[in-house]
Design a protein around this motif. Structure first.
Motif, PDB file in Angstrom:
ATOM      1  N   MET A 112       3.354 -12.699  -6.526  1.00 19.10           N
ATOM      2  CA  MET A 112       4.514 -11.942  -5.555  1.00 19.10           C
ATOM      3  C   MET A 112       5.138 -12.873  -4.700  1.00 19.10           C
ATOM      4  SD  MET A 112       4.365  -7.899  -6.218  1.00 19.10           S
ATOM      5  CE  MET A 112       2.544  -7.571  -5.662  1.00 19.10           C
ATOM      6  N   GLU A 113       4.387 -13.494  -3.964  1.00 16.11           N
ATOM      7  CA  GLU A 113       4.720 -14.266  -2.623  1.00 16.11           C
ATOM      8  C   GLU A 113       5.619 -15.440  -3.122  1.00 16.11           C
ATOM      9  OE1 GLU A 113       4.775 -16.146   1.204  1.00 16.11           O
ATOM     10  OE2 GLU A 113       4.477 -14.149   0.661  1.00 16.11           O
ATOM     11  N   ILE A 114       4.974 -16.177  -4.143  1.00 14.70           N
ATOM     12  CA  ILE A 114       5.532 -17.279  -4.716  1.00 14.70           C
ATOM     13  C   ILE A 114       7.326 -16.870  -5.253  1.00 14.70           C
ATOM     14  CG2 ILE A 114       5.557 -18.974  -6.509  1.00 14.70           C
ATOM     15  CD1 ILE A 114       2.520 -19.089  -6.423  1.00 14.70           C
ATOM     16  N   ALA A 115       7.079 -15.739  -6.027  1.00 14.92           N
ATOM     17  CA  ALA A 115       8.300 -15.278  -6.395  1.00 14.92           C
ATOM     18  C   ALA A 115       9.420 -14.807  -5.599  1.00 14.92           C
ATOM     19  CB  ALA A 115       8.371 -14.203  -7.514  1.00 14.92           C
ATOM     20  N   TRP A 116       9.037 -14.129  -4.565  1.00 14.33           N
ATOM     21  CA  TRP A 116      10.025 -13.899  -3.483  1.00 14.33           C
ATOM     22  C   TRP A 116      10.357 -14.880  -2.353  1.00 14.33           C
ATOM     23  CZ3 TRP A 116      13.495  -9.987  -4.140  1.00 14.33           C
ATOM     24  CH2 TRP A 116      13.956  -9.423  -3.201  1.00 14.33           C
ATOM     25  N   ARG A 117       9.302 -15.775  -2.148  1.00 15.45           N
ATOM     26  CA  ARG A 117       9.619 -16.663  -1.270  1.00 15.45           C
ATOM     27  C   ARG A 117      10.980 -17.376  -1.104  1.00 15.45           C
ATOM     28  NH1 ARG A 117       5.294 -20.563  -1.424  1.00 15.45           N
ATOM     29  NH2 ARG A 117       3.824 -18.897  -0.642  1.00 15.45           N
TER      30      ARG A 117
ATOM     31  N   GLY B  63      17.653 -15.932   3.379  1.00 14.85           N
ATOM     32  CA  GLY B  63      17.970 -14.593   4.104  1.00 14.85           C
ATOM     33  C   GLY B  63      17.770 -13.383   3.661  1.00 14.85           C
ATOM     34  N   GLU B  64      17.231 -12.893   2.585  1.00 14.63           N
ATOM     35  CA  GLU B  64      16.679 -11.779   2.194  1.00 14.63           C
ATOM     36  C   GLU B  64      15.372 -11.638   3.144  1.00 14.63           C
ATOM     37  OE1 GLU B  64      17.857  -9.503   0.057  1.00 14.63           O
ATOM     38  OE2 GLU B  64      19.330 -10.726  -0.913  1.00 14.63           O
ATOM     39  N   PRO B  65      15.349  -9.947   3.451  1.00 13.13           N
ATOM     40  CA  PRO B  65      14.286  -9.725   4.024  1.00 13.13           C
ATOM     41  C   PRO B  65      12.725  -9.695   3.275  1.00 13.13           C
ATOM     42  CG  PRO B  65      15.172  -7.714   3.483  1.00 13.13           C
ATOM     43  CD  PRO B  65      16.417  -9.129   3.055  1.00 13.13           C
ATOM     44  N   PRO B  66      11.624  -9.664   3.631  1.00  9.34           N
ATOM     45  CA  PRO B  66      10.498  -9.535   3.078  1.00  9.34           C
ATOM     46  C   PRO B  66      10.404  -8.452   1.906  1.00  9.34           C
ATOM     47  CG  PRO B  66       9.891 -10.136   5.383  1.00  9.34           C
ATOM     48  CD  PRO B  66      11.161  -9.588   5.419  1.00  9.34           C
ATOM     49  N   LYS B  67       9.851  -8.521   0.788  1.00 10.81           N
ATOM     50  CA  LYS B  67       9.684  -7.517  -0.167  1.00 10.81           C
ATOM     51  C   LYS B  67       8.720  -6.554   0.214  1.00 10.81           C
ATOM     52  CE  LYS B  67      11.038  -6.466  -4.341  1.00 10.81           C
ATOM     53  NZ  LYS B  67      12.406  -6.375  -4.897  1.00 10.81           N
ATOM     54  N   GLU B  68       9.006  -5.303   0.347  1.00 11.87           N
ATOM     55  CA  GLU B  68       8.252  -4.163   0.488  1.00 11.87           C
ATOM     56  C   GLU B  68       7.231  -4.023  -0.444  1.00 11.87           C
ATOM     57  OE1 GLU B  68      10.731  -1.129   2.239  1.00 11.87           O
ATOM     58  OE2 GLU B  68      10.756  -1.742   4.134  1.00 11.87           O
ATOM     59  N   ILE B  69       6.043  -3.951  -0.130  1.00 10.23           N
ATOM     60  CA  ILE B  69       4.866  -3.575  -1.145  1.00 10.23           C
ATOM     61  C   ILE B  69       3.874  -2.588  -0.576  1.00 10.23           C
ATOM     62  CG2 ILE B  69       2.926  -4.649  -2.518  1.00 10.23           C
ATOM     63  CD1 ILE B  69       5.652  -6.209  -2.820  1.00 10.23           C
ATOM     64  N   GLY B  70       3.683  -1.465  -1.315  1.00  8.49           N
ATOM     65  CA  GLY B  70       2.717  -0.680  -0.856  1.00  8.49           C
ATOM     66  C   GLY B  70       1.500  -0.892  -1.885  1.00  8.49           C
ATOM     67  N   ILE B  71       0.265  -0.691  -1.398  1.00  6.23           N
ATOM     68  CA  ILE B  71      -0.801  -0.663  -1.995  1.00  6.23           C
ATOM     69  C   ILE B  71      -1.703   0.484  -1.598  1.00  6.23           C
ATOM     70  CG2 ILE B  71      -3.177  -1.827  -2.300  1.00  6.23           C
ATOM     71  CD1 ILE B  71      -1.747  -4.392  -1.349  1.00  6.23           C
ATOM     72  N   ILE B  72      -1.870   1.414  -2.654  1.00  2.00           N
ATOM     73  CA  ILE B  72      -2.598   2.696  -2.653  1.00  2.00           C
ATOM     74  C   ILE B  72      -4.038   2.839  -3.323  1.00  2.00           C
ATOM     75  CG2 ILE B  72      -2.182   5.095  -3.224  1.00  2.00           C
ATOM     76  CD1 ILE B  72       0.731   4.605  -3.319  1.00  2.00           C
ATOM     77  N   THR B  73      -4.810   3.412  -2.809  1.00  2.00           N
ATOM     78  CA  THR B  73      -6.019   3.534  -3.250  1.00  2.00           C
ATOM     79  C   THR B  73      -6.794   5.083  -2.937  1.00  2.00           C
ATOM     80  OG1 THR B  73      -8.287   2.742  -3.607  1.00  2.00           O
ATOM     81  CG2 THR B  73      -7.471   2.827  -1.510  1.00  2.00           C
ATOM     82  N   PHE B  74      -7.573   5.713  -3.772  1.00  2.00           N
ATOM     83  CA  PHE B  74      -7.988   7.055  -3.518  1.00  2.00           C
ATOM     84  C   PHE B  74      -9.183   6.807  -2.756  1.00  2.00           C
ATOM     85  CE2 PHE B  74      -6.297   7.024  -7.953  1.00  2.00           C
ATOM     86  CZ  PHE B  74      -5.263   7.861  -7.708  1.00  2.00           C
ATOM     87  N   TYR B  75      -9.792   5.720  -2.253  1.00  2.00           N
ATOM     88  CA  TYR B  75     -10.824   5.742  -1.410  1.00  2.00           C
ATOM     89  C   TYR B  75     -10.878   4.983  -0.129  1.00  2.00           C
ATOM     90  CZ  TYR B  75     -13.088   7.895  -5.518  1.00  2.00           C
ATOM     91  OH  TYR B  75     -13.268   8.760  -6.482  1.00  2.00           O
ATOM     92  N   ALA B  76     -11.365   5.395   0.936  1.00  2.00           N
ATOM     93  CA  ALA B  76     -11.289   5.063   2.263  1.00  2.00           C
ATOM     94  C   ALA B  76     -12.150   3.584   2.335  1.00  2.00           C
ATOM     95  CB  ALA B  76     -11.971   5.769   3.417  1.00  2.00           C
TER      96      ALA B  76
ATOM     97  N   GLU C 147      -0.269 -12.360   7.489  1.00  2.00           N
ATOM     98  CA  GLU C 147       0.172 -13.710   7.821  1.00  2.00           C
ATOM     99  C   GLU C 147      -0.171 -14.686   6.446  1.00  2.00           C
ATOM    100  OE1 GLU C 147      -3.907 -12.916   9.608  1.00  2.00           O
ATOM    101  OE2 GLU C 147      -2.282 -11.877   9.361  1.00  2.00           O
ATOM    102  N   ARG C 148      -0.889 -14.196   5.403  1.00  2.00           N
ATOM    103  CA  ARG C 148      -1.048 -14.928   4.359  1.00  2.00           C
ATOM    104  C   ARG C 148       0.166 -14.763   3.259  1.00  2.00           C
ATOM    105  NH1 ARG C 148      -5.926 -13.412   1.172  1.00  2.00           N
ATOM    106  NH2 ARG C 148      -5.125 -15.032  -0.329  1.00  2.00           N
ATOM    107  N   PHE C 149       1.003 -13.883   3.422  1.00  2.00           N
ATOM    108  CA  PHE C 149       2.224 -13.428   2.720  1.00  2.00           C
ATOM    109  C   PHE C 149       3.259 -13.102   3.368  1.00  2.00           C
ATOM    110  CE2 PHE C 149      -2.046 -11.807   0.867  1.00  2.00           C
ATOM    111  CZ  PHE C 149      -1.962 -12.618  -0.317  1.00  2.00           C
TER     112      PHE C 149
END
Length: 253
Positions: A119-124, A130-143, A156-158
């Motif tokens: 996704m980083e490669i596609a959105w870069r 001039g577009e803002p960074p793509k908002e990504i949510g990563i959800i899990t059921f466990y802490a 910083e990697r993305f």
């Protein structure tokens, strides 16, 4: 920043039985009305969660393919994909690990990291224009899984992505263009833990606007008995109809 601790039982109870649900069920029938038109998500995503609304939801977004385009097409994600299930096998190195009372699945994090790289490669180029960074949510059921994701998926990697991570309870009420759900559970016991609760699954799967990616053991979840199995079979049916199954080997290679 301190590590996220296990979700307290009081918060789990809130997810299972929200205040709104309690008030709605105790209200007089004369003032109850289900809102059946949604404006958040692409119809493909809606197809997976419509079961939680007696199949009464319809999409109010005009030209949804355009207005909910993710623009992340690449080697794995295609332009017409708005719901994907990255399928991992039972066992074969993809087993969950115990961490105290929580659970961890490193192979799922490997797959999520690879998806973020793509996704980083596609959105870069969009950010360069001039577009803002793509908002990504990563959800899990466990802490434990959440903490491991935070350690691996460093912002910083993305730079072309704005990544927010959290457990299901943290994301309740939020939305993001892209949501990745790490299901974690992978065992021969047939145990899917917290992911058997419809309210939690609904919250996790309904946060996405443009693209929902489920990462986990398809066979374990869809082979559950009773209503839990039917819940995941309905999700599976939607993913299959939309051509959204991806074998994890193609993501990791």
């Amino acid at each position: 920043m301190p590590k996220t601790s296990a979700v307290p039982e009081t918060k789990l109870s809130f997810i299972k039985e929200s205040l709104f649900k309690v008030l709605f069920e105790n209200a007089n029938d004369s003032i109850k009305k289900m809102l059946t038109t949604q404006y958040r998500m692409h119809p493909q995503i809606m197809g997976a969660i419509n079961q939680f609304y007696q199949q009464k939801l319809n999409c109010g977004i005009q030209e949804a393919d355009t207005k909910r385009a993710h623009n992340l097409a690449g080697r794995i994600i295609q332009e017409n994909n708005h719901i994907l299930w990255v399928k991992t096998p039972i066992g074969q190195g993809f087993e969950e690990e115990k961490q105290g009372t929580s659970r961890l699945n490193v192979k799922e994090i490997d797959a999520i990291e690879s998806l973020c790289e793509q996704m980083e490669i596609a959105w870069r180029p969009k950010v360069a224009d001039g577009e803002p960074p793509k908002e990504i949510g990563i959800i899990t059921f466990y802490a434990a899984q959440l903490n491991a994701i935070k350690d691996r998926i460093e912002g910083e990697r993305f730079p072309a992505l704005s990544i927010r991570t959290g457990t299901v309870d943290i994301f309740q009420g939020m939305e993001r263009p892209v949501i990745i759900v790490s299901t974690v559970c992978n065992n021969v016991r047939g145990d899917i833990g917290f992911a058997k609760e419809p309210e939690r699954v609904n919250v996790a799967f309904s946060r996405a606007q443009e693209l929902l990616i489920v990462v986990g053991c398809h066979d374990l979840f869809t082979q559950q008995t009773g209503t839990v199995g039917k819940m995941y079979q309905e999700v599976s049916k939607t993913v299959r109809h939309c051509g959204g199954f991806v074998d994890v080997s193609s993501v990791l290679n």
